[in-house]
Design a protein around this motif. Structure first.
Motif, PDB file in Angstrom:
ATOM      1  N   THR A  45       0.704  -1.247   0.033  1.00 46.74           N
ATOM      2  CA  THR A  45       0.035   0.272  -0.053  1.00 46.74           C
ATOM      3  C   THR A  45       0.665   1.347   0.001  1.00 46.74           C
ATOM      4  O   THR A  45       0.597   2.124  -0.660  1.00 46.74           O
ATOM      5  N   GLY A  46       1.911   1.216   0.974  1.00 49.15           N
ATOM      6  CA  GLY A  46       2.956   2.398   0.938  1.00 49.15           C
ATOM      7  C   GLY A  46       3.848   2.491  -0.118  1.00 49.15           C
ATOM      8  O   GLY A  46       4.204   3.625  -0.622  1.00 49.15           O
ATOM      9  N   VAL A  47       4.289   1.763  -0.428  1.00 50.91           N
ATOM     10  CA  VAL A  47       5.443   1.814  -1.520  1.00 50.91           C
ATOM     11  C   VAL A  47       5.233   2.173  -2.794  1.00 50.91           C
ATOM     12  O   VAL A  47       5.779   2.845  -3.302  1.00 50.91           O
ATOM     13  N   GLN A 169       3.661  -0.085   6.053  1.00 48.32           N
ATOM     14  CA  GLN A 169       3.660   1.257   5.225  1.00 48.32           C
ATOM     15  C   GLN A 169       4.693   2.253   5.720  1.00 48.32           C
ATOM     16  O   GLN A 169       5.310   2.892   4.808  1.00 48.32           O
ATOM     17  N   PHE A 170       5.066   2.434   7.039  1.00 53.08           N
ATOM     18  CA  PHE A 170       6.143   3.081   7.587  1.00 53.08           C
ATOM     19  C   PHE A 170       7.381   2.737   6.807  1.00 53.08           C
ATOM     20  O   PHE A 170       8.500   3.458   6.444  1.00 53.08           O
ATOM     21  N   LEU A 171       7.661   1.360   6.826  1.00 47.59           N
ATOM     22  CA  LEU A 171       8.891   1.044   6.371  1.00 47.59           C
ATOM     23  C   LEU A 171       8.987   1.153   4.795  1.00 47.59           C
ATOM     24  O   LEU A 171      10.136   1.482   4.178  1.00 47.59           O
ATOM     25  N   SER A 172       7.886   1.064   4.221  1.00 48.90           N
ATOM     26  CA  SER A 172       7.822   1.202   2.726  1.00 48.90           C
ATOM     27  C   SER A 172       8.453   2.852   2.172  1.00 48.90           C
ATOM     28  O   SER A 172       9.056   3.138   1.441  1.00 48.90           O
ATOM     29  N   ILE A 175      11.973   3.046   2.910  1.00 53.08           N
ATOM     30  CA  ILE A 175      12.713   2.351   1.709  1.00 53.08           C
ATOM     31  C   ILE A 175      12.776   3.432   0.498  1.00 53.08           C
ATOM     32  O   ILE A 175      13.646   3.478  -0.187  1.00 53.08           O
ATOM     33  N   ASN A 176      11.592   3.975   0.384  1.00 56.08           N
ATOM     34  CA  ASN A 176      11.234   4.889  -0.912  1.00 56.08           C
ATOM     35  C   ASN A 176      12.458   5.870  -0.595  1.00 56.08           C
ATOM     36  O   ASN A 176      13.201   6.424  -1.725  1.00 56.08           O
ATOM     37  N   LEU A 177      12.367   6.528   0.654  1.00 58.26           N
ATOM     38  CA  LEU A 177      13.635   7.664   0.685  1.00 58.26           C
ATOM     39  C   LEU A 177      15.056   7.014   0.537  1.00 58.26           C
ATOM     40  O   LEU A 177      15.741   7.807   0.095  1.00 58.26           O
ATOM     41  N   ALA A 178      15.314   5.643   0.833  1.00 53.11           N
ATOM     42  CA  ALA A 178      16.590   5.286   1.053  1.00 53.11           C
ATOM     43  C   ALA A 178      17.090   5.156  -0.638  1.00 53.11           C
ATOM     44  O   ALA A 178      18.175   5.214  -0.803  1.00 53.11           O
ATOM     45  N   PHE A 179      16.012   4.892  -1.301  1.00 51.58           N
ATOM     46  CA  PHE A 179      16.492   4.665  -2.812  1.00 51.58           C
ATOM     47  C   PHE A 179      16.092   5.718  -3.684  1.00 51.58           C
ATOM     48  O   PHE A 179      16.316   5.546  -5.058  1.00 51.58           O
ATOM     49  N   THR A 180      15.935   6.823  -3.144  1.00 50.80           N
ATOM     50  CA  THR A 180      15.746   8.159  -4.018  1.00 50.80           C
ATOM     51  C   THR A 180      16.802   8.415  -5.015  1.00 50.80           C
ATOM     52  O   THR A 180      16.557   8.985  -6.098  1.00 50.80           O
ATOM     53  N   LYS A 181      17.960   8.335  -4.419  1.00 51.76           N
ATOM     54  CA  LYS A 181      19.423   8.608  -5.120  1.00 51.76           C
ATOM     55  C   LYS A 181      19.772   7.325  -5.832  1.00 51.76           C
ATOM     56  O   LYS A 181      20.905   7.708  -6.658  1.00 51.76           O
ATOM     57  N   ALA A 182      19.281   6.313  -5.683  1.00 49.98           N
ATOM     58  CA  ALA A 182      19.883   5.274  -6.470  1.00 49.98           C
ATOM     59  C   ALA A 182      19.522   4.599  -7.706  1.00 49.98           C
ATOM     60  O   ALA A 182      18.298   5.096  -8.085  1.00 49.98           O
ATOM     61  N   LEU A 312       7.933  12.819  -0.250  1.00 53.82           N
ATOM     62  CA  LEU A 312       8.223  11.541   0.273  1.00 53.82           C
ATOM     63  C   LEU A 312       8.459  11.586   1.785  1.00 53.82           C
ATOM     64  O   LEU A 312       8.011  11.025   2.710  1.00 53.82           O
ATOM     65  N   LEU A 313       9.404  12.615   2.181  1.00 58.69           N
ATOM     66  CA  LEU A 313       9.839  13.028   3.539  1.00 58.69           C
ATOM     67  C   LEU A 313       8.585  13.386   4.281  1.00 58.69           C
ATOM     68  O   LEU A 313       8.201  12.682   5.516  1.00 58.69           O
ATOM     69  N   LEU A 314       7.496  13.957   3.935  1.00 62.02           N
ATOM     70  CA  LEU A 314       6.496  14.545   4.649  1.00 62.02           C
ATOM     71  C   LEU A 314       5.445  13.356   4.763  1.00 62.02           C
ATOM     72  O   LEU A 314       4.960  13.215   5.896  1.00 62.02           O
ATOM     73  N   SER A 315       5.484  12.676   3.806  1.00 65.06           N
ATOM     74  CA  SER A 315       4.460  11.573   3.797  1.00 65.06           C
ATOM     75  C   SER A 315       5.146  10.313   4.738  1.00 65.06           C
ATOM     76  O   SER A 315       4.168   9.460   5.316  1.00 65.06           O
ATOM     77  N   LEU A 316       6.165  10.574   5.004  1.00 65.10           N
ATOM     78  CA  LEU A 316       6.785   9.739   6.177  1.00 65.10           C
ATOM     79  C   LEU A 316       6.121   9.678   7.503  1.00 65.10           C
ATOM     80  O   LEU A 316       6.022   8.907   8.200  1.00 65.10           O
ATOM     81  N   ILE A 317       6.038  11.105   7.726  1.00 64.74           N
ATOM     82  CA  ILE A 317       5.493  11.585   8.934  1.00 64.74           C
ATOM     83  C   ILE A 317       3.918  11.039   9.068  1.00 64.74           C
ATOM     84  O   ILE A 317       3.743  10.311  10.187  1.00 64.74           O
ATOM     85  N   THR A 318       3.360  10.995   7.980  1.00 65.26           N
ATOM     86  CA  THR A 318       1.972  10.492   8.041  1.00 65.26           C
ATOM     87  C   THR A 318       1.944   8.827   8.218  1.00 65.26           C
ATOM     88  O   THR A 318       1.213   8.385   8.956  1.00 65.26           O
ATOM     89  N   ALA A 319       2.694   8.145   7.435  1.00 67.86           N
ATOM     90  CA  ALA A 319       2.909   6.667   7.632  1.00 67.86           C
ATOM     91  C   ALA A 319       3.374   6.299   9.198  1.00 67.86           C
ATOM     92  O   ALA A 319       3.099   5.346   9.821  1.00 67.86           O
TER      93      ALA A 319
END
Length: 577
Positions: A45-47, A169-172, A175-182, A312-319
């Motif tokens: 759902t989150g990823v 959802q929080f984990l996703s 991970i989304n943030l971790a791979f933004t530059k990959a 993505l960063l602000l959505s992380l707060i939501t999750a």
């Protein structure tokens, strides 16, 4: 004692659940191993909400067509509808454990296909496979946990499934943030989902089948052996006896007849259970939760935040708030009760949706104007619709973003994003030119001073939704149906959930384009008020009741305004026993 609601048990349910860590780790192992199905549900759902931002960048056809974006999101939901429907039958035929193993296999295959997809069509195929697995797991995991949990702490343990959904959802988002530059951003985001499926597959191979399902299938000794591991010595014989009586009554009632829809509806306990269970699952989706989870970064951009990474960063707060709400649910579900938690939850949801509707109305009506001077600064890239407009002086940012032949974007003023800016063609070249002059580039929403209020509205929505409507519908559906019908009815309810999910996911972006974000959230707000009335009238309180006792309650009670309350006579009788 079976059938008695102990007055002191509710307050200690959370502590007793926590004490299983050293008293009976076997029960926790069952709950958390099965609950990984919830983690898969939540992760998927989150990823996709974050991955979609980068899929749009890689596949221009997806970026240009809202329908393709909605299809990538919603085809997993379509697969989940089939998975949930098949899962109900598989649960009753082959067992809860086998259904979870098949779900893990499908999810793993889907993750591999998505990670290697060369284009949108194969990506959608992978999403269907993942959906099949998620659909099966969504109704099987809470059912397995419910049937392998002591009645006193069943709500808290089933809530661990809800916690793992929100944890996924929080984990996703992390991970989304971790791979933004990959390299291959979204491929890593989607592909890594295969790992928890593999872990759960291995863990479930080492765990037993549901004891209630085993007893129903005549494998009594296996069931008794598992129940002795789950219940304290002083309670286990009583639990075995009650389960035996329940199964014998069902077999006697069953005769040679097969389960069909008419039989379900003619059976009073099942019909009443389905009204409550299916209704809760439908309303869970129609109050808009998965628009927030699937499209959270997009909503943040609609509120006026331009950057993908910022969204993505602000959505992380939501999750994170969603996961926190699930922990709150674990504490209160057996203490406050399912019904009260649902009512408090829906009241908060209605208020927050009203706030969001108001914020987005203000954001839309106070969008920055388009400046001919600023636009002429990029002479070769002016939006064609703006150039040919009869009255370009009346154009604002929202009208610019609605231009579709071709798509256009808003390049903000370099001094202040709220001042008039330029309406330009939307492509990577123009985006880079805009950024090159230290300007912000907007394609989803317009600059606004109300963006932070939208975030507060989203946060309030999640804090209200997660502890009640987020977990209680799954708990109620895992305990409200008679044993013989539990798999089929759970499948019907989960299918209703996923069909509702599909309708919302497939229509949200189109709705926001057609009637605006403000009116879309207002519709969800009205539905949440209807849901609140539904819970008051139709949903019974099942707090602290053994599963067999819930069946007796549904059988003897008439459906009226105070259907959820136990009469004083009934309470006195229980205490006397």
């Amino acid at each position: 004692m079976e059938g008695v609601v102990h007055t002191g048990s509710d307050a200690s349910a959370f502590r007793e659940c926590f004490s299983l860590t050293w008293k009976n780790p076997y029960v926790l192992r069952l709950a958390f191993s099965a609950g990984i199905g919830g983690l898969l549900f939540g992760y998927d759902t989150g990823v996709i909400s974050g991955a979609l931002l980068y899929i749009r960048d890689d596949f221009k056809s997806v970026d240009r067509h809202t329908v393709l974006q909605e299809s990538i999101v919603s085809m997993a939901v379509a697969g989940a509808i089939i998975g949930a429907a098949i899962g109900g039958w598989m649960n009753d035929r082959f067992g809860r454990r086998t259904a979870i193993l098949i779900a893990d296999f499908l999810f793993f295959v889907g993750a591999v296909i998505m990670a290697s997809a060369p284009g949108a069509p194969l990506l959608i195929v992978g999403r269907v496979f993942v959906g099949l697995g998620v659909g099966m797991a969504s109704m099987t995991s809470p059912l397995y946990i419910s049937e392998a949990s002591p009645a006193k702490i069943r709500g808290a343990l089933v809530s661990t499934n809800g916690f793992l959904i929100t944890g996924g959802q929080f984990l996703s988002y992390l991970i989304n943030l971790a791979f933004t530059k990959a390299p291959g951003t979204w491929r890593w985001m989607l592909g890594i989902a295969g790992l928890p499926a593999l872990v759960q597959f291995v863990l479930m191979l080492l765990l037993p089948e549901s004891p209630r399902w085993l007893y129903r299938k005549g494998r009594e000794e296996e069931a008794k052996m598992i129940l002795r591991k789950i219940y304290p010595a002083e309670d286990v014989e009583k639990e075995i006896q009650d389960l035996k009586e329940s199964v014998e009554a069902e077999i006697k009632e069953e005769g040679s007849a097969k389960i069909n829809i008419m039989k379900l509806l003619k059976t009073k306990t099942v019909r009443r259970g389905l009204i409550a269970g299916v209704g809760l699952q439908v309303f869970q989706q129609f109050v808009g939760i998965n628009t927030v989870m699937y499209y959270s970064p997009t909503i943040v951009q609609l509120a006026g935040f331009a950057s993908n990474r910022t969204a993505l960063l602000l959505s992380l707060i939501t999750a994170g708030l969603n996961a926190l709400g699930s922990i709150v649910s674990i504490y209160f579900i057996d203490r406050t009760g399912r019904k009260k938690l649902l009512l408090i939850s829906l009241f908060g949801v209605a208020i927050s949706l009203g706030l969001l509707a108001g914020v987005f109305h203000e954001t839309t009506s106070h969008a920055p104007m388009i400046s001919q001077v600023e636009t002429s600064h990029f002479p070769n890239y002016t939006c064609p619709d703006y150039s040919s407009a009869r009255n370009p002086g009346s154009w604002d940012c929202m009208q610019c973003l609605k231009a579709s032949s071709p798509d256009c974007g808003f390049c903000a003023s370099p001094t202040n994003k709220l001042l008039p800016g330029a309406c330009l063609l939307s492509n990577d070249t123009v985006k880079d030119l805009c950024h090159g002059e230290s300007r912000l580039w907007y394609t989803r929403g317009c600059p606004s001073n109300f963006g932070w209020l939208a975030l507060i509205g989203l946060a309030l929505y999640i804090i209200s939704f997660s502890p009640g409507m987020g977990t209680a519908p799954w708990i109620v559906n895992s305990e409200i149906y008679p044993l013989r019908f539990r798999g089929v009815c759970g499948g019907i309810a989960a299918t209703a959930n996923w069909i509702s999910n599909l309708i919302v996911a497939q229509s949200f972006l189109s709705l926001t384009e057609a009637i605006g974000t403000s009116w879309t959230f207002l519709i969800f707000g009205v539905i949440s008020v209807v849901a609140l009335l539904f819970v008051i009238v139709y949903v019974p309180e099942t707090k602290g009741l053994p599963i067999e006792e819930i069946e007796k309650m549904l059988e003897t009670r008439t459906l009226h305004f105070r259907f959820w309350e136990r009469s004083h006579r009934s309470e006195e009788k229980s205490q006397a026993v």
